[in-house]
Scaffold this active site. Structure first.
Site, mmCIF file in Angstrom:
data_model
loop_
_atom_site.group_PDB
_atom_site.id
_atom_site.type_symbol
_atom_site.label_atom_id
_atom_site.label_comp_id
_atom_site.label_asym_id
_atom_site.label_seq_id
_atom_site.Cartn_x
_atom_site.Cartn_y
_atom_site.Cartn_z
ATOM 1 N N CYS A 56 7.309 -33.450 7.383
ATOM 2 C CA CYS A 56 7.454 -32.178 8.076
ATOM 3 C C CYS A 56 6.144 -31.810 8.758
ATOM 4 O O CYS A 56 5.069 -32.198 8.323
ATOM 5 C CB CYS A 56 7.849 -31.019 7.159
ATOM 6 S SG CYS A 56 9.331 -31.343 6.201
ATOM 7 N N ARG A 102 6.157 -36.494 12.364
ATOM 8 C CA ARG A 102 6.141 -36.193 10.931
ATOM 9 C C ARG A 102 7.540 -35.926 10.379
ATOM 10 O O ARG A 102 7.716 -35.758 9.163
ATOM 11 C CB ARG A 102 5.273 -34.965 10.663
ATOM 12 C CG ARG A 102 3.856 -35.100 11.143
ATOM 13 C CD ARG A 102 3.085 -33.829 10.862
ATOM 14 N NE ARG A 102 2.930 -33.624 9.437
ATOM 15 C CZ ARG A 102 1.942 -34.110 8.714
ATOM 16 N NH1 ARG A 102 1.002 -34.809 9.280
ATOM 17 N NH2 ARG A 102 1.877 -33.882 7.420
ATOM 18 N N TRP A 109 11.627 -33.073 7.979
ATOM 19 C CA TRP A 109 12.105 -34.357 7.458
ATOM 20 C C TRP A 109 12.697 -34.010 6.099
ATOM 21 O O TRP A 109 11.972 -33.707 5.148
ATOM 22 C CB TRP A 109 10.949 -35.341 7.320
ATOM 23 C CG TRP A 109 11.375 -36.710 6.923
ATOM 24 C CD1 TRP A 109 11.845 -37.690 7.736
ATOM 25 C CD2 TRP A 109 11.340 -37.274 5.611
ATOM 26 N NE1 TRP A 109 12.117 -38.819 7.010
ATOM 27 C CE2 TRP A 109 11.815 -38.594 5.706
ATOM 28 C CE3 TRP A 109 10.955 -36.792 4.357
ATOM 29 C CZ2 TRP A 109 11.923 -39.447 4.606
ATOM 30 C CZ3 TRP A 109 11.059 -37.633 3.256
ATOM 31 C CH2 TRP A 109 11.537 -38.940 3.394
ATOM 32 N N ASN A 157 5.524 -27.451 4.449
ATOM 33 C CA ASN A 157 5.505 -28.915 4.432
ATOM 34 C C ASN A 157 5.104 -29.334 3.026
ATOM 35 O O ASN A 157 4.071 -28.910 2.522
ATOM 36 C CB ASN A 157 4.461 -29.406 5.452
ATOM 37 C CG ASN A 157 4.136 -30.874 5.271
ATOM 38 O OD1 ASN A 157 4.980 -31.655 4.845
ATOM 39 N ND2 ASN A 157 2.910 -31.252 5.599
ATOM 40 N N GLY A 158 5.949 -30.146 2.385
ATOM 41 C CA GLY A 158 5.647 -30.598 1.024
ATOM 42 C C GLY A 158 6.879 -30.485 0.151
ATOM 43 O O GLY A 158 8.000 -30.377 0.664
ATOM 44 N N GLU A 179 4.527 -58.050 7.442
ATOM 45 C CA GLU A 179 4.357 -56.997 8.442
ATOM 46 C C GLU A 179 5.333 -57.192 9.613
ATOM 47 O O GLU A 179 5.925 -56.234 10.099
ATOM 48 C CB GLU A 179 2.891 -56.994 8.911
ATOM 49 C CG GLU A 179 2.540 -55.986 9.976
ATOM 50 C CD GLU A 179 2.829 -54.540 9.609
ATOM 51 O OE1 GLU A 179 3.135 -54.240 8.446
ATOM 52 O OE2 GLU A 179 2.787 -53.700 10.529
ATOM 53 N N LYS A 227 8.103 -54.462 10.705
ATOM 54 C CA LYS A 227 8.212 -53.915 12.067
ATOM 55 C C LYS A 227 9.648 -54.055 12.570
ATOM 56 O O LYS A 227 10.225 -53.124 13.097
ATOM 57 C CB LYS A 227 7.279 -54.634 13.053
ATOM 58 C CG LYS A 227 5.816 -54.368 12.949
ATOM 59 C CD LYS A 227 5.383 -52.971 13.293
ATOM 60 C CE LYS A 227 5.476 -52.055 12.105
ATOM 61 N NZ LYS A 227 4.373 -51.813 11.289
HETATM 62 C C1 F6R Z 1 5.180 -48.926 8.900
HETATM 63 C C2 F6R Z 1 4.446 -47.728 8.546
HETATM 64 C C3 F6R Z 1 4.376 -47.337 7.115
HETATM 65 C C4 F6R Z 1 2.956 -46.854 6.777
HETATM 66 C C5 F6R Z 1 2.910 -46.311 5.347
HETATM 67 C C6 F6R Z 1 1.513 -45.904 4.954
HETATM 68 O O1 F6R Z 1 5.142 -49.170 10.257
HETATM 69 O O2 F6R Z 1 3.914 -47.058 9.384
HETATM 70 O O3 F6R Z 1 4.751 -48.384 6.281
HETATM 71 O O4 F6R Z 1 2.077 -47.918 6.934
HETATM 72 O O5 F6R Z 1 3.764 -45.224 5.241
HETATM 73 O O6 F6R Z 1 1.021 -44.928 5.811
HETATM 74 P P1 F6R Z 1 -0.511 -44.602 5.888
HETATM 75 O O7 F6R Z 1 -1.205 -45.797 6.448
HETATM 76 O O8 F6R Z 1 -0.611 -43.413 6.783
HETATM 77 O O9 F6R Z 1 -0.977 -44.320 4.491
#
Ligand code: F6R
Length: 620
Positions: free
Chosen positions: A2, A27, A75, A101-102, A493, A497
């Site tokens: 959110c 978000r 969200w 948010n939370g 990865e 993706k």
């Molecule tokens: C995949 C993706 C997520 C983030 C994961 C961690 O494309 O974006 O898997 O890598 O939610 O997010 P961060 O790096 O912000 O802690």
């Protein structure tokens, strides 16, 4: 997840809030809403399900005025993505509106209590209790005596937040005080923007960066009261706290799509620069080492490290897995990598000389943050490798390194990954040099790193040919990505993706594991992407490709050598330039990203905002 934003100034709040919400849409984007205090002095609310453009249509049809307002993009966690559950939420009288948010973990108990007092709830959300609680405290008998509504509201917010368990960043409006927004934070990010004749409060600076670069990051257990030209920060106990104003360096141009069809493509194409930004100024060729002053470690500290624990989520975890190979290989320090969500609950063994590394693009991921806190509580030195400057993880770590990838807006992480791996390589060189790595090896890798942006550019320049290959596989239902050694995390990865943006069922494996089970799924329809750059293991990879081909599976091989066997066995080959072996995980990631991107576009998927996902996962 959110996103929240609040604005108070001289201008009409609604367009500014909508613009801010659009920048926070990554978000969460299943519903949105705004509340303003209109010129009539009453709180007016507009909400809509779906993305911000849907809310915008509602506001165009039923305008709201007023120079003060709060807004939210959701969200969903508690309750479906319905109009009723969309924020802002109000209490019983409509005097008070909040955005949140939370997650409020004790909302059920609080709600029951409030219902027993006769309060009626209309949503399924956890957030609605916040509005009711603030209203209840604000209107209660004891407080009614006070003829200073602002003091009453501040106390009501303070009394409320002390009752909440869980995480929250909130913004509160009350129509008795039409020149004030109150914000509070615990566990969810909240940042104040100080403009000219205007004040902002938001989940992150993207929301208001067009208006001001002067920011104050709120810390946990802090409340802020803002007017058009003043602010006051206090603790939950209402003790004044003085905060530094920081100047951010991001530019609005860095946030727009700059002519690309999607943020994801823009961010993929930014990688020559973002990777360069990760290493620039950090390589000392004379001393043949990397300069990472933010780690605040002495040579003695580095010599004393007997184990490194890397913890992160998703793409950041994959970057950590690549880091394991290079750190172990160059420095000889044993490295373990663990999902932050597992790390935090498995009683990890942390000894005095264990170094914990957390990796996070956003610096706000709830599981990573909790793992960090768990590690700190157990006495570990914790370092953060983050992209977002001033994020909670960055601030809570003992030291760290910013990857300087610039804002990443596309939900699927791309440039953050390659920047994180670049920093892992620098870190490996830095630690390894203290522990005896030769000058020549260190300088060889660093010199190769300087040329890497050109190699990345040449892969990007060939993206039309990758697009053609990708489009052939648009109807694929199932895909494997396989690689060996440091290509295994890149395979994970690549699969992540593809699945997250195209909704194709995709999984990554160490190539040799295929024969232990997954190969049972191979048939004429099944696609395997083989990551087979030149390496001492290339013959073994070719054998694995052969095993797939023998079962009639489709094969796309990504490689940096011209090899007749590979060409014969594969349906398609994507050829990329050859770089130093230590840098191959970075370069191999680029065709994976482009392959996923072009398949998703061909499938007409919402590439930047895939279903069910959000950019910043601030819930457990
Ligand atoms: C995949 C993706 C997520 C983030 C994961 C961690 O494309 O974006 O898997 O890598 O939610 O997010 P961060 O790096 O912000 O802690």
């Amino acid at each position: 997840m959110c996103g929240i934003i609040g604005y108070i100034g001289k201008n009409d709040a609604a367009p500014i809030l909508i613009e801010g919400l659009k920048r926070l849409e990554y978000r969460g984007y299943d519903s949105a809403g705004i509340a303003t205090i209109s010129d009539s002095g009453k709180i007016e609310i507009r909400k809509q399900t779906g993305k911000i453009v849907e809310l915008e249509k509602v506001i165009n049809q039923f305008p709201v005025n007023g120079n003060i307002g709060i807004a939210h993009t959701r969200w969903a966690t508690h309750g479906a993505a319905t109009l009723t559950n969309a924020h802002p939420h109000v209490g019983q009288t409509g005097k008070i509106a909040i955005v949140h948010n939370g997650i409020i973990e004790n909302y059920a108990t609080l709600k029951k209590h409030l219902e027993n007092e006769g309060r009626k709830f209309i949503t399924e959300t956890d957030s609605e209790v916040i509005a009711h609680l603030i209203e209840r405290h604000y209107l209660n008998d004891e407080n009614k005596d006070s003829n200073n509504p602002l003091a009453r509201l501040e106390k009501a917010v303070s009394d409320t937040v002390k009752m909440l368990e869980g995480t929250f960043g909130i913004a509160v409006l009350c129509d008795d005080i039409p020149d004030t927004i109150i914000g509070a934070r615990k566990g969810s990010p909240l940042v104040l923007g100080i403009g000219r004749d205007a004040m902002f409060i938001a989940s992150d600076i993207n929301a208001f960066v067009t208006y001001t670069k002067q920011v104050i990051y709120l810390d946990d257990n802090e409340i802020v009261t803002i007017n058009r030209d003043t602010y006051q920060t206090k603790t939950f106990e209402r003790a004044p706290v003085s905060k530094d104003i920081e100047e951010i360096s991001w530019d609005i141009d860095e946030i727009g799509r700059a002519g690309y069809d999607h943020f994801m493509l823009k961010e993929i194409c930014e990688q020559p620069d973002s990777v360069r930004n990760a290493f620039i100024g950090r390589m000392l060729h004379e001393q043949a080492t990397a300069k990472l002053g933010g780690l605040k470690l002495s040579n003695k500290d580095i010599l004393n490290i007997d184990r490194i624990l890397i913890t992160a989520c998703g793409t950041a975890l994959h970057a950590g897995m690549v880091g394991k190979y290079i750190i172990e290989q160059l420095s000889g320090i044993p490295v373990e990598v663990d999902f932050a969500s597992e790390f935090r609950y498995r009683n990890p063994i942390i000894r005095p000389n264990t170094l914990v590394l957390t990796i996070s693009q956003s610096g706000e991921t709830a599981d990573t943050l909790a793992a960090l806190r768990e590690a700190k509580q157990k006495g570990a030195t914790v370092m953060g490798i983050c992209n977002v400057v001033g994020s909670t993880i960055a601030r809570e770590c003992d030291g760290g390194v910013y990857v300087h990838a610039g804002p990443e807006i596309g939900v699927a992480s791309t440039k953050a990954f390659t920047s994180q791996v670049t920093v892992m390589i620098l870190l490996a060189i830095y630690f390894a040099r203290v522990r005896g790595l030769s000058r020549d090896t260190a300088n060889e890798i660093m010199k190769a790193l300087e040329k890497l942006p050109d190699a990345i550019q040449s892969v990007l320049d060939s993206r039309d040919s990758i697009k053609k290959v990708a489009e052939k596989y648009v109807d694929t239902q199932h895909a494997f990505f396989m690689g060996r050694n440091d290509q295994y995390p890149v395979a994970l990865e690549g699969a992540l993706k593809l699945k997250e943006i195209s909704y194709i069922d995709a999984n990554g494996y160490p190539a040799a594991e295929m024969k232990h089970g997954p190969i049972a799924l191979i048939d004429e329809q099944h696609l395997t992407v083989a990551l087979a750059p030149d390496s001492p293991l290339i013959e073994k990879m070719i054998a694995n490709i052969q095993e797939i081909q023998a079962r009639k599976g489709k094969i796309v091989t990504v490689t940096d050598i011209k090899n007749q066997m590979i060409e014969k066995l594969s349906d398609d080959v994507i050829l990329i330039p050859k770089v130093h072996p230590a840098l191959k995980p970075i370069l191999m990631a680029i065709p994976m990203q482009l392959f996923a991107y072009y398949i998703a576009v061909a499938r007409e998927c919402d590439v930047d905002q895939p279903r069910n996902l959000a950019k910043s996962v601030t819930v457990e």
